[in-house]
Each structure stands twice: as C-alpha cells, then as structure tokens.
Design a protein around this motif. Sequence first.
Motif, PDB file in Angstrom:
ATOM      1  N   SER A  32       0.830  -1.197   0.000  1.00  0.00           N
ATOM      2  CA  SER A  32       0.000   0.000   0.000  1.00  0.00           C
ATOM      3  C   SER A  32       0.871   1.257   0.000  1.00  0.00           C
ATOM      4  O   SER A  32       1.970   1.271   0.563  1.00  0.00           O
ATOM      5  N   ASP A  51      -3.117   1.757  -4.118  1.00  0.00           N
ATOM      6  CA  ASP A  51      -3.977   2.607  -3.288  1.00  0.00           C
ATOM      7  C   ASP A  51      -4.331   1.898  -1.986  1.00  0.00           C
ATOM      8  O   ASP A  51      -4.236   0.674  -1.871  1.00  0.00           O
ATOM      9  N   SER A  56      -6.233  -4.264  -2.075  1.00  0.00           N
ATOM     10  CA  SER A  56      -5.588  -3.645  -3.234  1.00  0.00           C
ATOM     11  C   SER A  56      -4.283  -4.335  -3.605  1.00  0.00           C
ATOM     12  O   SER A  56      -4.030  -4.607  -4.780  1.00  0.00           O
TER      13      SER A  56
END
Length: 148
Positions: A32, A51, A56
């Motif tokens: 991240s 993101d 993610s």
Amino acid sequence: MRFVVDGDGSPVKKEVIQLAKKYQVDVLIVTSIDHYTTETYPDFVQFIYVDKGADSADYRIVKEIKADDWVITQDYGLASLVLPKGARVFHHSGKEYLLETIDQLLEQRYLGAKLRKAGQRTKGPKAFTAENRQEFVTQMEKLLKEIE
C-alpha cells in the motif's frame, strides 16, 4: 522465477531480499502507498505501490503473478488465487500453501469469521518470533538449493 512479496505487514521482507541476493532472484514487493519508503534498495528489488484498501495489494499481485513466481504472504485468499496460476506460495513461517490443502484453510478462515461475527472470541495469530524468522530462511534456502 522471482519472489513476490505481499508487502503490507510482511515480517520477512529483509530476509527475502537477502535470499534473493544470494541466489540471484528478482524481488517484487507489492504494498500500500501507506507503506511508501524512500529507503534505497538493490536494483533487483522492485516496488509497486497500490492505493489504500483491504485487498488492493492482493489484486495487484494476482495481476502481476507469473508461473514459477514464489509468493510470500500470510493471506489464504491470495494464496488460493495465485496457486492455480502456477505460482508457489509460502507463509512467513516457511510453510508452503498447496492446492490440495488451500480449501481447508479457507474453510477454517470462514468458520473463524463466522464465530467472530456471532460475538465469539477466536485466537489470533501468534506473535512472529526470531525462531519463526530463522525457520522461514531455513525452509526457503532448502528449496532454493533444490532448484539450483
């Protein structure tokens, strides 16, 4: 072959990089943007920042994975998505996730979540120790020597 590290919270990034240097393997760390670093890394280490969001990094790893990559993660869900693509998947303890056993691990995770949702307490993962770290290195070295 390369190491692909699920970088959010991975306790073995440094060990993976050391092993990669020793065995001349590239490293891809997917993490991240919350974990952005300005630290300098060797040329064989690449970072992909994603993101914020619960999955993610996992989705990006699934997109990036190639057959014969070695994925380092503690996430059973991610393991279940990359195993069919021909990747080998390892927990931070050095244990390998296998197609034959991943469904059982996912079932256990589901049942634990169901219990927690019903208000019951379940045990979380044990703290990662120096012994766990050494076991990871030992297991990975054993496997890397086998393919040399």
